[in-house]
Design a protein around this motif. Structure first.
Motif, PDB file in Angstrom:
ATOM      1  N   GLN A   1       0.831  -1.206   0.000  1.00 51.59           N
ATOM      2  CA  GLN A   1       0.000   0.000   0.000  1.00 51.59           C
ATOM      3  C   GLN A   1       0.868   1.259   0.000  1.00 51.59           C
ATOM      4  OE1 GLN A   1      -2.310  -1.185   3.486  1.00 51.59           O
ATOM      5  NE2 GLN A   1      -4.158  -1.315   2.231  1.00 51.59           N
ATOM      6  N   ARG A   2       1.972   1.228   0.747  1.00 51.02           N
ATOM      7  CA  ARG A   2       2.891   2.361   0.753  1.00 51.02           C
ATOM      8  C   ARG A   2       3.527   2.544  -0.626  1.00 51.02           C
ATOM      9  NH1 ARG A   2       8.135   0.970   3.693  1.00 51.02           N
ATOM     10  NH2 ARG A   2       8.310  -0.121   1.697  1.00 51.02           N
ATOM     11  N   ASP A   3       3.965   1.446  -1.219  1.00 50.90           N
ATOM     12  CA  ASP A   3       4.580   1.515  -2.546  1.00 50.90           C
ATOM     13  C   ASP A   3       3.589   2.010  -3.597  1.00 50.90           C
ATOM     14  OD1 ASP A   3       6.855   0.414  -1.380  1.00 50.90           O
ATOM     15  OD2 ASP A   3       6.250  -1.638  -1.880  1.00 50.90           O
ATOM     16  N   GLU A   4       2.343   1.550  -3.474  1.00 46.28           N
ATOM     17  CA  GLU A   4       1.323   1.952  -4.438  1.00 46.28           C
ATOM     18  C   GLU A   4       1.056   3.454  -4.349  1.00 46.28           C
ATOM     19  OE1 GLU A   4      -2.216  -0.706  -5.734  1.00 46.28           O
ATOM     20  OE2 GLU A   4      -2.974   0.571  -4.123  1.00 46.28           O
ATOM     21  N   SER A   5       1.025   3.980  -3.118  1.00 46.24           N
ATOM     22  CA  SER A   5       0.790   5.419  -2.944  1.00 46.24           C
ATOM     23  C   SER A   5       1.919   6.256  -3.534  1.00 46.24           C
ATOM     24  CB  SER A   5       0.620   5.744  -1.460  1.00 46.24           C
ATOM     25  OG  SER A   5       1.841   5.545  -0.749  1.00 46.24           O
ATOM     26  N   ARG A   6       3.114   5.673  -3.627  1.00 43.47           N
ATOM     27  CA  ARG A   6       4.271   6.363  -4.193  1.00 43.47           C
ATOM     28  C   ARG A   6       4.472   6.027  -5.669  1.00 43.47           C
ATOM     29  NH1 ARG A   6       8.585   4.995   0.734  1.00 43.47           N
ATOM     30  NH2 ARG A   6       7.536   6.236   2.362  1.00 43.47           N
TER      31      ARG A   6
ATOM     32  N   ILE B   1       5.926  -4.884  -6.616  1.00 42.43           N
ATOM     33  CA  ILE B   1       6.083  -6.253  -7.115  1.00 42.43           C
ATOM     34  C   ILE B   1       6.977  -7.064  -6.184  1.00 42.43           C
ATOM     35  CG2 ILE B   1       7.098  -7.640  -8.974  1.00 42.43           C
ATOM     36  CD1 ILE B   1       6.126  -5.514 -10.937  1.00 42.43           C
ATOM     37  N   SER B   2       8.033  -6.439  -5.683  1.00 40.85           N
ATOM     38  CA  SER B   2       8.948  -7.126  -4.769  1.00 40.85           C
ATOM     39  C   SER B   2       8.218  -7.580  -3.502  1.00 40.85           C
ATOM     40  CB  SER B   2      10.114  -6.205  -4.407  1.00 40.85           C
ATOM     41  OG  SER B   2      10.940  -6.810  -3.432  1.00 40.85           O
ATOM     42  N   HIS B   3       7.420  -6.689  -2.934  1.00 42.34           N
ATOM     43  CA  HIS B   3       6.710  -7.044  -1.699  1.00 42.34           C
ATOM     44  C   HIS B   3       5.563  -8.028  -1.972  1.00 42.34           C
ATOM     45  CE1 HIS B   3       8.474  -3.129   0.003  1.00 42.34           C
ATOM     46  NE2 HIS B   3       9.032  -4.146   0.646  1.00 42.34           N
ATOM     47  N   LEU B   4       4.998  -7.964  -3.167  1.00 39.18           N
ATOM     48  CA  LEU B   4       3.966  -8.938  -3.518  1.00 39.18           C
ATOM     49  C   LEU B   4       4.579 -10.331  -3.656  1.00 39.18           C
ATOM     50  CD1 LEU B   4       1.102  -9.689  -4.244  1.00 39.18           C
ATOM     51  CD2 LEU B   4       1.506  -8.845  -6.565  1.00 39.18           C
ATOM     52  N   ASN B   5       5.771 -10.399  -4.233  1.00 40.90           N
ATOM     53  CA  ASN B   5       6.486 -11.688  -4.291  1.00 40.90           C
ATOM     54  C   ASN B   5       6.797 -12.190  -2.888  1.00 40.90           C
ATOM     55  OD1 ASN B   5       6.731 -12.444  -7.052  1.00 40.90           O
ATOM     56  ND2 ASN B   5       8.217 -10.804  -7.373  1.00 40.90           N
ATOM     57  N   GLY B   6       7.123 -11.265  -1.991  1.00 38.97           N
ATOM     58  CA  GLY B   6       7.353 -11.640  -0.595  1.00 38.97           C
ATOM     59  C   GLY B   6       6.095 -12.182   0.055  1.00 38.97           C
ATOM     60  N   PHE B   7       4.941 -11.586  -0.271  1.00 42.58           N
ATOM     61  CA  PHE B   7       3.651 -12.067   0.222  1.00 42.58           C
ATOM     62  C   PHE B   7       3.438 -13.527  -0.202  1.00 42.58           C
ATOM     63  CE2 PHE B   7      -0.867 -12.859  -0.207  1.00 42.58           C
ATOM     64  CZ  PHE B   7      -1.444 -12.218   0.881  1.00 42.58           C
ATOM     65  N   ILE B   8       3.741 -13.805  -1.462  1.00 45.22           N
ATOM     66  CA  ILE B   8       3.563 -15.167  -1.995  1.00 45.22           C
ATOM     67  C   ILE B   8       4.530 -16.146  -1.335  1.00 45.22           C
ATOM     68  CG2 ILE B   8       3.786 -16.574  -4.087  1.00 45.22           C
ATOM     69  CD1 ILE B   8       2.806 -14.080  -5.653  1.00 45.22           C
ATOM     70  N   ARG B   9       5.763 -15.697  -1.081  1.00 47.72           N
ATOM     71  CA  ARG B   9       6.759 -16.589  -0.461  1.00 47.72           C
ATOM     72  C   ARG B   9       6.398 -16.972   0.966  1.00 47.72           C
ATOM     73  NH1 ARG B   9      10.489 -13.198  -3.162  1.00 47.72           N
ATOM     74  NH2 ARG B   9      10.852 -12.020  -1.229  1.00 47.72           N
TER      75      ARG B   9
END
Length: 239
Positions: free
Chosen positions: A188-193, A200-208
């Motif tokens: 959410q922070r990345d999206e606001s920026r 994408i990096s944090h979404l991959n982390g979510f999946i991991r």
């Protein structure tokens, strides 16, 4: 040959044992599962949407068997009210789509819907949300096709809503839940920026997070399937 009192007494006792009074109804007297259903109702929930690089949404459809008999080997059909919706992933069933019409068949785990019970399916779709204008279960039109939920812009917000929905259903808890919430917060922070690379990096982390042994304990198989479906769809849209 004459029959004495003793013989008659034994015969009477034997008959009373063979056919006891008040024998409970056998299982065969209960309504057997059928492939048809007399009545049903459906409730559609919009869990989240995203726009921008791609447009999509994630939703839940709950269908209730409101009869006194189980239905087995069911066929669920729902028709989108809008244009351009395309289901890309669906859990708790196998599906096909032709135009606006989506047909769902059961898995081995949910091929029977008991009387008074519900079937719940979730899905991710591309396009703008168009709540179903009709839902049928094994050919019978379901009543009260109500729509719930609200539009939540942004991939991170949609994933946040999907996670909240799984928590409310009791499918996610413990340390894995904390880690997943942290990943969504970072997204959410990345999206606001407008930092797509970091998102994408944090979404991959979510999946991991689902690869760790703790996730097998903290998240149910149903929750894992639903959350990974939304996460994978979101990742495809961001790339």
């Amino acid at each position: 040959m004459k029959t004495g009192p003793a013989v008659l007494a034994v015969a009477t006792l034997t008959a009373s044992i063979a056919t006891p009074v008040g024998t409970p109804a056998s299982a065969s007297s209960r309504p057997a599962p059928t492939t048809t259903v007399e009545s049903c109702k459906a409730v559609y929930s919009l869990n989240g949407t995203w726009t921008g690089r791609a447009t999509g949404f994630t939703s839940t459809l709950r269908v209730y068997n409101t009869t006194t008999a189980s239905v087995t080997d069911w066929t669920l059909v729902f028709t989108f009210s809008g244009a351009g919706q395309r289901v890309t992933r669906l859990w708790d069933g196998t599906f096909s789509q032709l135009g606006h019409r989506v047909t769902v068949h059961p898995t081995a785990a949910n091929r029977t819907i008991a009387a008074g019970k519900q079937l719940t399916i979730g899905f991710v779709a591309s396009g703008v949300d168009g709540s179903p204008r009709s839902v049928t279960l094994s050919g019978t039109a379901c009543t009260e096709t109500a729509s719930r939920g609200h539009v939540v812009p942004g991939a991170a917000a949609a994933l946040h809503n999907a996670l909240a929905s799984q928590v409310a259903a009791g499918h996610a808890s413990g340390g894995t839940l904390l880690a997943l919430r942290h990943r969504v917060s970072q997204m959410q922070r990345d999206e606001s920026r407008d930092n797509v690379k970091a998102e994408i990096s944090h979404l991959n982390g979510f999946i991991r997070e689902f690869h760790w042994p703790a996730a097998k304990v903290d998240v149910t198989p149903e929750g894992t399937t639903a959350l990974l479906a939304v996460a994978q769809a979101t990742l495809t849209n961001l790339r």
